[in-house]
Enzyme design. Structure first.
Site, mmCIF file in Angstrom:
data_model
loop_
_atom_site.group_PDB
_atom_site.id
_atom_site.type_symbol
_atom_site.label_atom_id
_atom_site.label_comp_id
_atom_site.label_asym_id
_atom_site.label_seq_id
_atom_site.Cartn_x
_atom_site.Cartn_y
_atom_site.Cartn_z
ATOM 1 N N CYS A 176 -17.180 -37.930 8.354
ATOM 2 C CA CYS A 176 -17.173 -36.663 9.089
ATOM 3 C C CYS A 176 -17.212 -36.889 10.600
ATOM 4 C CB CYS A 176 -18.343 -35.795 8.650
ATOM 5 S SG CYS A 176 -19.961 -36.608 8.746
ATOM 6 N N HIS A 234 -24.702 -34.468 9.094
ATOM 7 C CA HIS A 234 -23.291 -34.158 8.837
ATOM 8 C C HIS A 234 -22.626 -33.613 10.098
ATOM 9 C CE1 HIS A 234 -19.703 -33.165 6.644
ATOM 10 N NE2 HIS A 234 -19.848 -31.856 6.813
ATOM 11 N N ASN A 289 -15.210 -27.471 8.748
ATOM 12 C CA ASN A 289 -15.771 -28.540 7.933
ATOM 13 C C ASN A 289 -14.639 -29.472 7.485
ATOM 14 O OD1 ASN A 289 -17.694 -30.040 6.597
ATOM 15 N ND2 ASN A 289 -18.372 -28.387 5.252
#
Length: 334
Positions: A130, A275, A301
């Site tokens: 990520c 994250h 995301n």
């Protein structure tokens, strides 16, 4: 007689519930392409049904946002931890050199989702990358904003080549920008495609090629002061999408719609994050007879378009929900 009748009704209710559960499980597997081995079928179904009960309870009791099944619903906690890949270094003090360039006010809302400079949603897959996706998203937008030409850049280059981060083991988007600055830029996606999301992928050596570099980093920094929603809004207006880092609770994996908010995600320790995502806008819901207006961030995301709002989610703004307002950063390109 009454006891016997009640017993029969209970048996019937259990049988109907089991039949419904079987239907839901089969439908879930079909929708998400799940094909488990006989050894794992029972445990995966149990994981799914556990999430099913959580979703039902949440949607009965919460009007602010809704949950639904996602590809994560039958996964173990360990498997879900793989996609939490932010490993942030401590921030260094900065001089807030850009404050003088900020506008005096900010719009009521911003939404970059349809902007030509924002590439389509991507999927990090079975990899804690990520951080690389967040770094690349900001670089892509910044370059396009400067030139007027959309560009797609390579996350895989950062995963394979940036030794200051840990590939699928996690990393920090600001270290990724520093690597790109030191190396001479970021390569195009076409020249270095993403492969790390595959479950059976094995690590490969760096294949950096300066001839395929499309973007060079000029400067980058944290937004300041932080956490501060208004400051983040001004940076968002001036620089475009802003990478940030959040604490992911299990409830987020099954986010479906509305403005995400969880009391357990008001985190006291700003370093409790895992994250990386990208803030691409903000707005406020309309007040209703049963709910007040709620300010929110629009967040990009990297769990694919089948998750959330076609890959995006809304999260409550102004309360540093899940530490989202503590780790915003920006980048400039040459």
């Amino acid at each position: 007689m009454k006891f016997y009748l009640a017993f029969l009704l209970v048996i019937l209710a259990v049988a109907v519930a089991d039949k419904d559960d079987d239907f839901l499980w089969k439908s879930f597997k079909l929708e998400h392409g799940k094909n488990h081995s006989p050894e794992k079928e029972l445990s995966r179904k149990q994981n799914f049904l556990k999430q099913q009960r959580k979703i039902e309870k949440h949607n009965r009791e919460n009007n602010g946002w809704k949950m639904a099944h996602s590809r994560f619903s039958d996964m173990t906690d360990q498997e879900k931890s793989v996609v939490r890949g932010a490993r942030m270094m401590k921030r260094k003090p900065q001089d807030n050199e850009n404050a003088a360039n900020f506008p005096d006010d900010v719009p009521r809302n911003i939404d970059y989702r349809a902007n030509k400079c924002l590439q389509p949603i991507r999927d990090q897959g079975h990899c804690g990358s990520c951080w690389a996706f967040s770094a690349i998203t900001a670089l892509e937008f910044s370059k396009c904003k400067k030139t007027g030409v959309a560009v797609a850049l390579s996350e895989q280059m950062l995963i394979d080549c940036d030794n200051s981060n840990s590939g699928c083991g996690g990393g920090d988007y600001t270290r990724a920008w520093q690597y790109a600055y030191d190396k001479g830029g970021a390569m195009t996606l076409a020249s270095y495609p993403y492969v790390s999301g595959a479950i059976n992928h094995t690590s490969v050596s760096c294949k950096f090629n300066s001839a395929a570099v499309a973007v060079n980093v000029s400067t980058y920094d944290w937004t300041y002061p932080y956490p501060n929603a208004t400051v983040t809004m001004t940076y968002l207006q001036s620089f475009g999408p802003l990478p940030t880092t959040i604490k992911v609770l299990d409830s987020l994996f099954n986010y479906a719609s509305g403005v995400y908010s969880d009391p357990a995600c008001i985190v006291a320790d700003e370093n409790d994050v895992d994250h990386a995502v990208v803030i691409v806008g903000y707005g406020t819901t309309a007040a209703t007879a049963t709910a007040p207006a709620t300010p929110y961030w629009i967040v990009r995301n990297t769990w694919g378009t089948g998750w959330g709002l076609s890959g995006y989610f809304f999260i409550r703004r102004g309360v540093n929900m899940c530490n989202i307002e503590s780790w915003t950063a920006y980048v400039r390109v040459v």
